[in-house]
Write an enzyme that holds these catalytic residues in place. Sequence first.
Site, mmCIF file in Angstrom:
data_model
loop_
_atom_site.group_PDB
_atom_site.id
_atom_site.type_symbol
_atom_site.label_atom_id
_atom_site.label_comp_id
_atom_site.label_asym_id
_atom_site.label_seq_id
_atom_site.Cartn_x
_atom_site.Cartn_y
_atom_site.Cartn_z
ATOM 1 C CG ASP A 81 60.848 -19.147 19.640
ATOM 2 O OD1 ASP A 81 60.089 -19.296 18.536
ATOM 3 O OD2 ASP A 81 60.939 -19.080 20.741
ATOM 4 C CE LYS A 120 54.150 -19.297 18.949
ATOM 5 N NZ LYS A 120 55.405 -18.547 19.498
ATOM 6 C CD GLN A 128 54.634 -16.665 22.594
ATOM 7 O OE1 GLN A 128 54.989 -17.492 21.991
ATOM 8 N NE2 GLN A 128 53.987 -15.623 21.809
HETATM 9 N N1 L34 Z 1 59.381 -16.867 21.917
HETATM 10 N N2 L34 Z 1 57.849 -15.336 21.425
HETATM 11 C C1 L34 Z 1 58.406 -16.596 21.004
HETATM 12 N N3 L34 Z 1 58.533 -16.766 19.640
HETATM 13 C C2 L34 Z 1 57.551 -16.455 18.886
HETATM 14 O O1 L34 Z 1 57.812 -16.659 17.261
HETATM 15 C C3 L34 Z 1 56.866 -15.191 19.169
HETATM 16 N N4 L34 Z 1 56.040 -14.878 18.338
HETATM 17 C C4 L34 Z 1 55.981 -13.133 18.535
HETATM 18 C C5 L34 Z 1 55.507 -12.871 19.907
HETATM 19 N N5 L34 Z 1 56.293 -13.658 20.982
HETATM 20 C C6 L34 Z 1 56.938 -14.836 20.482
HETATM 21 C C7 L34 Z 1 54.875 -15.188 17.897
HETATM 22 O O2 L34 Z 1 54.827 -16.369 17.903
HETATM 23 C C8 L34 Z 1 54.534 -13.016 17.633
HETATM 24 N N6 L34 Z 1 54.231 -14.251 17.095
HETATM 25 C C9 L34 Z 1 52.775 -14.602 16.694
HETATM 26 C C10 L34 Z 1 52.748 -15.839 16.175
HETATM 27 C C11 L34 Z 1 51.339 -16.082 15.262
HETATM 28 C C12 L34 Z 1 50.319 -15.118 15.480
HETATM 29 C C13 L34 Z 1 50.781 -13.887 16.080
HETATM 30 C C14 L34 Z 1 51.905 -13.615 16.626
HETATM 31 C C15 L34 Z 1 49.146 -15.519 14.869
HETATM 32 O O3 L34 Z 1 48.740 -16.507 14.862
HETATM 33 N N7 L34 Z 1 48.467 -14.622 14.340
HETATM 34 C C16 L34 Z 1 47.021 -14.881 13.725
HETATM 35 C C17 L34 Z 1 45.920 -14.083 14.469
HETATM 36 C C18 L34 Z 1 45.977 -14.390 15.854
HETATM 37 C C19 L34 Z 1 44.837 -13.534 16.491
HETATM 38 O O4 L34 Z 1 43.763 -13.691 16.333
HETATM 39 O O5 L34 Z 1 45.349 -12.684 17.570
HETATM 40 C C20 L34 Z 1 47.096 -14.217 12.455
HETATM 41 O O6 L34 Z 1 46.187 -14.335 11.422
HETATM 42 O O7 L34 Z 1 47.789 -13.261 11.930
#
Ligand code: L34
Length: 279
Positions: A116, A49, A93
């Site tokens: 959010d 982020k 988060q």
């Molecule tokens: N307050 N907490 C708050 N807001 C959120 O919107 C989240 N969330 C969830 C967990 N807690 C939170 C997220 O941002 C899950 N989440 C989230 C966002 C983005 C990614 C994963 C979880 C992400 O970028 N995933 C990448 C891979 C990342 C890696 O390599 O581990 C993807 O390509 O899916």
Amino acid sequence: MAVRIDGKALAAKIKGQTAAEAARLPRRPGLAVVLVGEDPASQVYVAGKERDCAECGIESFGRRLGAETSQEALLELIRRLNEDPRVDGVLVQLPLPGHLDEQAVINAIAPDKDVDCFHPFNVGRMAVGDPVFLPCTPAGVMAMLDEYEIPIRGKRCVVLGRSNIVGKPMAALLTQRDGTVTICHSQTEDMARHTREADILVSAVGRTGLVTADMVKEGAVVIDVAMNRDENGRLCGDVDFAAVEPKASYITPVPGGVGPMTRACLMRNILAAARLHQA
Ligand code: L34
């Protein structure tokens, strides 16, 4: 064989648009990201982020707190961020360490900084169809469906999971777009009976291997919201991708699907918050 929905590419496009619009504002938008504790997955997501903010010309103020932080100290930090004019969005988060009351923390965030879209005021505004912000993950899924011109009206949509942050708002947005929506959860009897009827199947449970090929209708659109680790520590979703891909018409990969879209929609919400504050 399904078309793979490229969340990373669409996220890049949305971030590019957000950056262009942010550059036209009189002042740089700002996001405060609060991370309590050292959960490794949360650290990765928060770093992502902060990277997105840099790409979009959004200032980010990271606030890292120890795992033993008290509820009162966290609430005090949120109060300060609520009053800080450089901060357009406050994001705590999740998940928080077990001794902290997540709902009380969410309730403490000023609704006009709740990028959010977790605060009950914003959840309510979204639910009645008069949104201030859209919840990032469900909005990201809707943007993917629209980008690939996947029709929703009249279609059978099945959402697996009923969390406040994904399942419930996902069902609300699909309903607003005239989908016929079923939510399944841990107490659902014969879940496969529901999933096999789905034209659009969204899984947000967090259990590797939950969605197998026999649960998916031929030609269905399959959206995988989950972020799990398999036995080798590799990132994976709920869907048995290799087995489901040949049956689906569209499918999202993990990683590279919904995750980047969640972050892109967060950038959009920060821009919207900055506009509220600069109007
Ligand atoms: N307050 N907490 C708050 N807001 C959120 O919107 C989240 N969330 C969830 C967990 N807690 C939170 C997220 O941002 C899950 N989440 C989230 C966002 C983005 C990614 C994963 C979880 C992400 O970028 N995933 C990448 C891979 C990342 C890696 O390599 O581990 C993807 O390509 O899916």
